[in-house]
Scaffold this active site. Sequence first.
Site, mmCIF file in Angstrom:
data_model
loop_
_atom_site.group_PDB
_atom_site.id
_atom_site.type_symbol
_atom_site.label_atom_id
_atom_site.label_comp_id
_atom_site.label_asym_id
_atom_site.label_seq_id
_atom_site.Cartn_x
_atom_site.Cartn_y
_atom_site.Cartn_z
ATOM 1 C CE LYS A 199 -3.895 -2.096 2.442
ATOM 2 N NZ LYS A 199 -4.658 -2.144 3.702
ATOM 3 C CG LEU B 244 -15.405 10.496 6.694
ATOM 4 C CD1 LEU B 244 -13.998 10.318 6.138
ATOM 5 C CD2 LEU B 244 -15.871 11.936 6.504
ATOM 6 N NE ARG B 245 -23.210 10.144 3.616
ATOM 7 C CZ ARG B 245 -23.925 10.936 2.838
ATOM 8 N NH1 ARG B 245 -25.084 10.540 2.379
ATOM 9 N NH2 ARG B 245 -23.478 12.122 2.483
ATOM 10 C CE LYS C 27 -18.320 5.946 13.364
ATOM 11 N NZ LYS C 27 -18.478 6.503 12.043
ATOM 12 C CG LEU D 20 -37.148 5.886 5.691
ATOM 13 C CD1 LEU D 20 -38.441 6.694 5.613
ATOM 14 C CD2 LEU D 20 -37.282 4.815 6.773
ATOM 15 N N GLY E 273 -34.178 -3.102 0.988
ATOM 16 C CA GLY E 273 -33.314 -3.837 0.067
ATOM 17 C C GLY E 273 -32.821 -5.134 0.654
ATOM 18 N N GLY F 43 -24.682 -3.391 4.245
ATOM 19 C CA GLY F 43 -23.360 -4.010 4.250
ATOM 20 C C GLY F 43 -22.344 -2.971 4.680
ATOM 21 C CB CYS G 182 -19.415 1.417 9.409
ATOM 22 S SG CYS G 182 -17.933 2.040 8.624
ATOM 23 C CE LYS H 156 -15.807 -1.104 12.490
ATOM 24 N NZ LYS H 156 -15.749 -0.096 13.562
HETATM 25 C C1 UGA Z 1 -21.883 4.563 7.384
HETATM 26 C C2 UGA Z 1 -22.586 5.820 7.923
HETATM 27 O O1 UGA Z 1 -23.599 6.237 7.034
HETATM 28 C C3 UGA Z 1 -21.595 6.971 8.123
HETATM 29 O O2 UGA Z 1 -22.261 8.069 8.729
HETATM 30 C C4 UGA Z 1 -20.460 6.488 9.034
HETATM 31 O O3 UGA Z 1 -19.500 7.490 9.221
HETATM 32 C C5 UGA Z 1 -19.784 5.278 8.405
HETATM 33 O O4 UGA Z 1 -20.779 4.230 8.238
HETATM 34 C C6 UGA Z 1 -18.690 4.817 9.333
HETATM 35 O O5 UGA Z 1 -18.994 4.382 10.463
HETATM 36 O O6 UGA Z 1 -17.516 4.966 9.000
HETATM 37 P P1 UGA Z 1 -21.161 3.710 4.966
HETATM 38 O O7 UGA Z 1 -21.004 2.380 5.631
HETATM 39 O O8 UGA Z 1 -20.075 4.188 4.086
HETATM 40 O O9 UGA Z 1 -21.403 4.853 6.082
HETATM 41 O O10 UGA Z 1 -22.442 3.648 4.040
HETATM 42 P P2 UGA Z 1 -23.995 4.034 4.073
HETATM 43 O O11 UGA Z 1 -24.248 4.924 2.937
HETATM 44 O O12 UGA Z 1 -24.460 4.480 5.396
HETATM 45 O O13 UGA Z 1 -24.656 2.620 3.726
HETATM 46 C C7 UGA Z 1 -24.449 1.462 4.507
HETATM 47 C C8 UGA Z 1 -25.272 0.326 3.982
HETATM 48 O O14 UGA Z 1 -26.667 0.566 4.169
HETATM 49 C C9 UGA Z 1 -25.097 0.073 2.477
HETATM 50 O O15 UGA Z 1 -25.019 -1.321 2.241
HETATM 51 C C10 UGA Z 1 -26.373 0.622 1.856
HETATM 52 O O16 UGA Z 1 -26.743 -0.021 0.658
HETATM 53 C C11 UGA Z 1 -27.375 0.326 2.952
HETATM 54 N N1 UGA Z 1 -28.553 1.217 2.910
HETATM 55 C C12 UGA Z 1 -28.412 2.564 3.076
HETATM 56 C C13 UGA Z 1 -29.813 0.658 2.708
HETATM 57 O O17 UGA Z 1 -29.968 -0.580 2.570
HETATM 58 N N2 UGA Z 1 -30.899 1.488 2.680
HETATM 59 C C14 UGA Z 1 -30.788 2.839 2.838
HETATM 60 O O18 UGA Z 1 -31.844 3.535 2.799
HETATM 61 C C15 UGA Z 1 -29.506 3.391 3.046
#
Ligand code: UGA
Length: 420
Positions: free
Chosen positions: A22, A139-140, A190, A236, A239, A243, A246, A249
Amino acid sequence: MTAVLLANVGHKVYCVENNKEKLAALSQGICYFYEEGLQDELTQAIAKGTIEFLLAAPEAVSQSEAVFLCLPTPNVPHMIADIGILNCVIDEIAPFLCRESTLIIKSTVPVGTSRRIEEKLNCTIGEKNIHLIMNPEFLRQGNAISDFKHPFLVIVGENHYKSSIMEQIYADIIQAEYFYVDTSDAEMIKYASNLFLANRISLINELSVLCEKTGANIQLVRTAIGKDPNIGNQYLNPGIGYGGSCFAKDINALIRMGQAANIHLPLIEAIQSVNNRQKQLLIEKATSRFGQTLYGKRFAVWGLTFKPGTSDIREAPSICIVNNLVMFGASVTAYDPMQKFIQEKTPSLFPVEYASDPYIALNGVDALFLLTEWKVFTEIEYSRCVEIMNSPLIFHGRNVLDPVKAKEVGIELIQIGVPM
Ligand code: UGA
């Protein structure tokens, strides 16, 4: 993300990475994973000469006023979270911290961890007066740059006094409200944030199962309730389950924190079990359609990453779905915009043949499984699919296709939470 964005606003940043592969990639200006926009930011930072990549921490630590710890705290059996890597790094860098250094923990850690680290550091190297801050990140993936620059709040956890160091560091990049709490509050904020988001997903997913059985359409139900400002329409989308590295875990960590405190947390446990059940849903739909064995069936899978905009497949529902399809006897051809990364990093995780194009994956298949809502899939050419597929059937894991357009060309769309 932190290193590159801070370097781009003129801070001198030493970025320490102990994985040689890396490190070699980063040193050559190559971002070894995909995150929207990050490659350009990295290229810029290198051109500016404000970032340097190093294998060992001492040099970086002894020259720095602040040290960000962005280390993994993985989920391992029987632990709230494994903070072994964090502890090791702190032991390694402690002797090299400058007087009045600030140590900033970005990693998600069990409540109480930062305070214990601070006490331990003060015992061992007390005369240096190390200042410890818990500054969790929100962060998403796929939106990380924008989330970094425009946070809803900057959480600063400090135990003894309120300093302005985070505001100074972020001054040229983040214009947001700062919220000062102690380190334990910052750690719990968090977890609480991810808990509430995961809860919404599991709740809408559970409701989608009920909708389907009772004849209601979850898409209309969620659109309506999402208009209520007290509910809101975010997170909302029903699906195949959440996954990513975050949510799973952190929900696990909360359940174990409860166990360690001798408290039963039935609601939090339910979030996890609903999510696990949701990952099986498309397989149940496929077997009820084709029979208990899928032997001889050929399927296409569009999308393997846990969400669009990232190359990350950690905890992706696709892992469970694809492996089950194959276990039931089907053969699978997959396409994901990030398949180059996936094949390189985890060549045997998905027992599939990869197609070079989404439509090539559809050649002669009995059905398509849409598992990640990448833009290239939501802009699907419906009639082209009908021409290529053996039968025009789509198991739709993300509810992003247009049922009317699909129906017009004769595609049967099997959706989550929508009665047939
Ligand atoms: C998530 C949180 O949204 C962030 O605020 C946080 O900082 C981050 O974890 C972390 O702890 O580092 P992330 O895992 O990148 O971010 O992604 P999300 O956009 O939140 O989505 C997580 C999962 O939920 C994905 O598989 C997504 O497809 C699913 N999801 C999301 C749904 O099934 N339905 C929804 O309406 C939204």
